[in-house]
Design a protein around this motif. Structure first.
Motif, PDB file in Angstrom:
ATOM      1  N   CYS A  61      22.529  -9.514  31.340  1.00 50.33           N
ATOM      2  CA  CYS A  61      21.649  -9.662  32.514  1.00 50.33           C
ATOM      3  C   CYS A  61      20.469  -8.704  32.444  1.00 50.33           C
ATOM      4  CB  CYS A  61      22.455  -9.426  33.791  1.00 50.33           C
ATOM      5  SG  CYS A  61      23.678 -10.708  34.151  1.00 50.33           S
ATOM      6  N   ALA A 102      34.313  -7.237  29.319  1.00 53.59           N
ATOM      7  CA  ALA A 102      33.726  -8.460  29.870  1.00 53.59           C
ATOM      8  C   ALA A 102      32.604  -8.125  30.851  1.00 53.59           C
ATOM      9  CB  ALA A 102      34.800  -9.303  30.550  1.00 53.59           C
ATOM     10  N   GLY A 103      32.873  -7.188  31.772  1.00 59.75           N
ATOM     11  CA  GLY A 103      31.844  -6.770  32.721  1.00 59.75           C
ATOM     12  C   GLY A 103      30.664  -6.091  32.056  1.00 59.75           C
ATOM     13  N   ILE A 129      39.335 -11.424  30.676  1.00 64.49           N
ATOM     14  CA  ILE A 129      38.341 -11.576  31.741  1.00 64.49           C
ATOM     15  C   ILE A 129      39.088 -11.669  33.059  1.00 64.49           C
ATOM     16  CG2 ILE A 129      36.422 -12.942  32.628  1.00 64.49           C
ATOM     17  CD1 ILE A 129      35.964 -13.974  29.812  1.00 64.49           C
ATOM     18  N   LEU A 176      28.461  -8.601  30.323  1.00 61.58           N
ATOM     19  CA  LEU A 176      27.726  -9.387  31.308  1.00 61.58           C
ATOM     20  C   LEU A 176      26.525  -8.614  31.849  1.00 61.58           C
ATOM     21  CD1 LEU A 176      27.486 -11.892  33.133  1.00 61.58           C
ATOM     22  CD2 LEU A 176      29.070 -10.767  34.720  1.00 61.58           C
TER      23      LEU A 176
END
Length: 268
Positions: A139, A131-132, A101, A135
């Motif tokens: 979301c 990681a991105g 990360i 995420l």
């Protein structure tokens, strides 16, 4: 001759023994390798020389010039959150970076997706991460959940199937080739415009003209960004449209999930 040698050996042997000489010269004194306890000290409650580093009559270990076994600087105890970092160790990267990360890389790749007109570096995916993308997917699913569309299963299913399909097509079309990890990373980062549409769906109903327009714009944006990165990394500038077509179909599925409620008919 033999008698003289015997006498000299006998005379020498009678003078050389260590114990007899020590006992004869100093009667009543213990042997030299034994050190008696100091006067006035007791064995149990007083001093325990064997645990304090004393070695008989030779003094303590430090006086013999023996180097200590451990060295270095002792770090001071900090707050409890220092256990989740590596700030006290020289040359060690942060703990989150060791876990894959890196917020600096996530920010740089996100800005590349949000600015599709800039030139993309062909080495941008040398340090690929998930990681991105994870995420952004979480979301996106959370925003759809707040808008009354619980689509987590469809999002993960479409994402997994689409990533595998794009990976197969890119390796068949390019000579250089790319691994599945980087394909999933690029597709996940380029989902960022669709995440913005999902956030708008919380406040505005997308099942209408405005929603169709925003969804189409987000699909074009995501397709342009992903195809630009793949073309730059794989050096496939002559096959731009062939790369963009399947990617557009994939993001079109995400757009349909954000506009329509797939499970509404089943729930009734």
């Amino acid at each position: 001759m033999w008698q003289d040698n015997t006498n000299s050996y006998a005379a020498g042997s009678s003078q050389t023994p260590y114990y007899s000489q020590a006992g004869a010269s100093q009667p009543g004194v213990p042997l030299q390798f034994y050190a008696p306890s100091p006067v006035g000290s007791t064995f149990y409650p007083g001093s325990r020389s064997s645990l304090e580093g004393n070695v008989g009559a030779q003094g303590n270990i430090a006086q013999q010039g023996v180097a200590p076994a451990y060295g270095g600087n002792i770090q001071q105890v900090g707050p409890w959150w220092t256990a989740f970092g590596t700030g006290g160790l020289e040359g060690e990267p942060p703990l989150l970076e060791e876990l894959g990360i890196n917020f600096t890389h996530i920010r740089a790749k996100s800005l590349t997706v949000l600015n599709p007109i800039q030139r993309v570096d062909e080495r941008i995916m040398d340090d690929a991460d998930l990681a991105g993308p994870l995420l952004f997917i979480i979301c996106f699913g959370t925003f759809l959940l707040f808008s009354g569309k619980p689509q987590f299963g469809y999002i993960y299913g479409v994402g997994l199937l689409g990533s595998g399909s794009i990976y197969t097509l890119l390796n068949l079309m390019s000579e250089k080739g790319i691994d599945a990890y980087r394909v999933a990373s690029v597709l996940g980062y380029c989902l960022l415009p669709m995440v913005g549409v999902g956030a708008l769906s919380v406040m505005v109903t997308l099942d209408g003209t405005l929603g169709y327009l925003l969804s189409t714009l987000s699909v074009l944006w995501c397709t342009w960004s992903a195809s630009t990165i793949f073309v730059a990394v794989l050096r496939m500038s002559d096959q731009r449209l062939l790369v963009a077509y399947p990617i557009g179909l994939l993001y079109g599925c995400f757009a349909l999930l954000s506009v329509f409620n797939v499970g509404s008919g089943v729930a009734k």
